[in-house]
Design a protein around this motif. Sequence first.
Motif, PDB file in Angstrom:
ATOM      1  N   ARG A 132     -17.051   0.949   0.095  1.00  8.53           N
ATOM      2  CA  ARG A 132     -16.560   1.877  -0.202  1.00  8.53           C
ATOM      3  C   ARG A 132     -15.654   2.249  -0.765  1.00  8.53           C
ATOM      4  O   ARG A 132     -14.790   1.258  -0.601  1.00  8.53           O
ATOM      5  CB  ARG A 132     -15.407   2.283   2.362  1.00  8.53           C
ATOM      6  CG  ARG A 132     -14.949   2.925   1.838  1.00  8.53           C
ATOM      7  CD  ARG A 132     -14.690   2.609   3.041  1.00  8.53           C
ATOM      8  NE  ARG A 132     -13.345   1.805   3.631  1.00  8.53           N
ATOM      9  CZ  ARG A 132     -11.652   1.925   3.041  1.00  8.53           C
ATOM     10  NH1 ARG A 132     -11.224   3.059   3.266  1.00  8.53           N
ATOM     11  NH2 ARG A 132     -10.911   1.223   2.314  1.00  8.53           N
ATOM     12  N   ARG A 186      -9.205   9.115   7.603  1.00 11.50           N
ATOM     13  CA  ARG A 186      -8.310   8.099   8.550  1.00 11.50           C
ATOM     14  C   ARG A 186      -9.145   8.567   9.981  1.00 11.50           C
ATOM     15  O   ARG A 186      -8.619   7.457  10.812  1.00 11.50           O
ATOM     16  CB  ARG A 186      -7.423   8.055   8.680  1.00 11.50           C
ATOM     17  CG  ARG A 186      -6.592   7.602   7.547  1.00 11.50           C
ATOM     18  CD  ARG A 186      -7.096   6.354   6.899  1.00 11.50           C
ATOM     19  NE  ARG A 186      -5.921   6.307   5.829  1.00 11.50           N
ATOM     20  CZ  ARG A 186      -5.695   4.526   6.271  1.00 11.50           C
ATOM     21  NH1 ARG A 186      -5.620   3.710   6.741  1.00 11.50           N
ATOM     22  NH2 ARG A 186      -4.592   4.026   4.823  1.00 11.50           N
ATOM     23  N   ASP A 234      -8.776   7.496  -5.251  1.00 13.40           N
ATOM     24  CA  ASP A 234      -9.335   7.346  -6.457  1.00 13.40           C
ATOM     25  C   ASP A 234     -10.053   8.219  -6.185  1.00 13.40           C
ATOM     26  O   ASP A 234     -10.266   8.775  -7.733  1.00 13.40           O
ATOM     27  CB  ASP A 234     -10.119   6.332  -6.574  1.00 13.40           C
ATOM     28  CG  ASP A 234      -9.752   4.965  -7.023  1.00 13.40           C
ATOM     29  OD1 ASP A 234      -8.413   4.716  -6.618  1.00 13.40           O
ATOM     30  OD2 ASP A 234     -10.280   3.452  -6.828  1.00 13.40           O
ATOM     31  N   TYR A 280     -16.919   0.997   6.152  1.00 12.04           N
ATOM     32  CA  TYR A 280     -16.260   2.297   7.125  1.00 12.04           C
ATOM     33  C   TYR A 280     -15.594   1.487   8.441  1.00 12.04           C
ATOM     34  O   TYR A 280     -15.907   0.553   8.590  1.00 12.04           O
ATOM     35  CB  TYR A 280     -16.938   3.308   7.052  1.00 12.04           C
ATOM     36  CG  TYR A 280     -17.161   4.254   5.667  1.00 12.04           C
ATOM     37  CD1 TYR A 280     -15.898   4.958   5.197  1.00 12.04           C
ATOM     38  CD2 TYR A 280     -17.417   3.929   4.620  1.00 12.04           C
ATOM     39  CE1 TYR A 280     -15.647   5.087   4.693  1.00 12.04           C
ATOM     40  CE2 TYR A 280     -18.025   4.774   3.856  1.00 12.04           C
ATOM     41  CZ  TYR A 280     -17.230   5.628   3.241  1.00 12.04           C
ATOM     42  OH  TYR A 280     -17.171   6.284   2.468  1.00 12.04           O
ATOM     43  N   ASP A 293     -12.179   3.331  -2.637  1.00 15.72           N
ATOM     44  CA  ASP A 293     -11.569   4.432  -2.241  1.00 15.72           C
ATOM     45  C   ASP A 293     -11.286   5.362  -2.182  1.00 15.72           C
ATOM     46  O   ASP A 293     -10.998   6.175  -3.146  1.00 15.72           O
ATOM     47  CB  ASP A 293     -10.575   2.890  -3.015  1.00 15.72           C
ATOM     48  CG  ASP A 293      -8.629   3.668  -2.590  1.00 15.72           C
ATOM     49  OD1 ASP A 293      -8.469   4.275  -1.823  1.00 15.72           O
ATOM     50  OD2 ASP A 293      -7.851   3.097  -2.974  1.00 15.72           O
ATOM     51  N   PRO A 304     -12.077  -4.348   3.876  1.00 13.35           N
ATOM     52  CA  PRO A 304     -11.499  -3.007   3.713  1.00 13.35           C
ATOM     53  C   PRO A 304     -12.735  -2.303   2.695  1.00 13.35           C
ATOM     54  O   PRO A 304     -12.697  -1.582   2.251  1.00 13.35           O
ATOM     55  CB  PRO A 304     -10.919  -3.270   3.066  1.00 13.35           C
ATOM     56  CG  PRO A 304     -10.335  -4.949   2.447  1.00 13.35           C
ATOM     57  CD  PRO A 304     -11.132  -5.308   4.630  1.00 13.35           C
ATOM     58  N   ALA A 308       0.602  -1.104   0.162  1.00 15.29           N
ATOM     59  CA  ALA A 308       0.104  -0.505  -0.214  1.00 15.29           C
ATOM     60  C   ALA A 308       0.751   1.015   0.228  1.00 15.29           C
ATOM     61  O   ALA A 308       0.681   2.237  -0.061  1.00 15.29           O
ATOM     62  CB  ALA A 308      -0.974  -0.387   1.368  1.00 15.29           C
TER      63      ALA A 308
END
Length: 251
Positions: free
Chosen positions: A59, A198, A64, A243, A61, A240, A21
Amino acid sequence: MTSTNSTTRRNKRVGGALAAALCALALTACGTEAAGGRVTAGAAMAARPTATPTPTEARPDPMDDPALTLEDQQAAVAFMALVTEVAAPCEEDAEDLPTVPSSLPPQRPVPGPDEPGAPRPRPAVSEVPVPVEDLPAPADTAWNFDRVRQEVELGEVEKCAALRHGSRIAKALDGSGDPTAAHVEKALGEIGYNLPYRLHGPVEADGKVEFTLDLRGGELCLDGTYDGTRTTFDPYGVHPAVYCTDVKRRG
């Protein structure tokens, strides 16, 4: 019971996901700013979405988002670098775990064709195709919010990383000031937990401040509560596709 070998393999997989990542984000950060001028992280990187009770899709990304600026991308790279750095000692400890010896008996050599005990030759296999029954239809792979929102079991590396994140945050927060959302958000931002998508919260409730951190390079999310004196934490694993705040906790 899961063997130490299995745990070590899973830990390495989580570490690999974190590194992958980080590399992907670093490549993204080499792009140029989106047309139309600068967009702030709070607006471009979303604005923390309010999850509906039954989302109709996974969810998205945040990376993107076509409105991301170079500054936003660099902030995302820095956050993933922090996640990777915090987990690094946990990865090293996992690699040092002893391996479990195999309980299988040693394999005996197969005798040659002219030696006693050699296996008999098998008859030739016919090349005529054998009819095969129709296979059952594959399992339903459609989006299922109730399935993906179930809490996920954390691996040993992420359990260790959760303790290290908690220690960093407690050091910055404990006894540092009144339990207000503004104070907690500022303290978290100063130690790197400052990406809007986050950090869910902080919110004030009953004289305390509650917040949720999405620390996923793997599956780790962390609920925190600050009461003006000390900070408490509750780590858990999240798929992933949802949320951190959508997860259905066990028990």
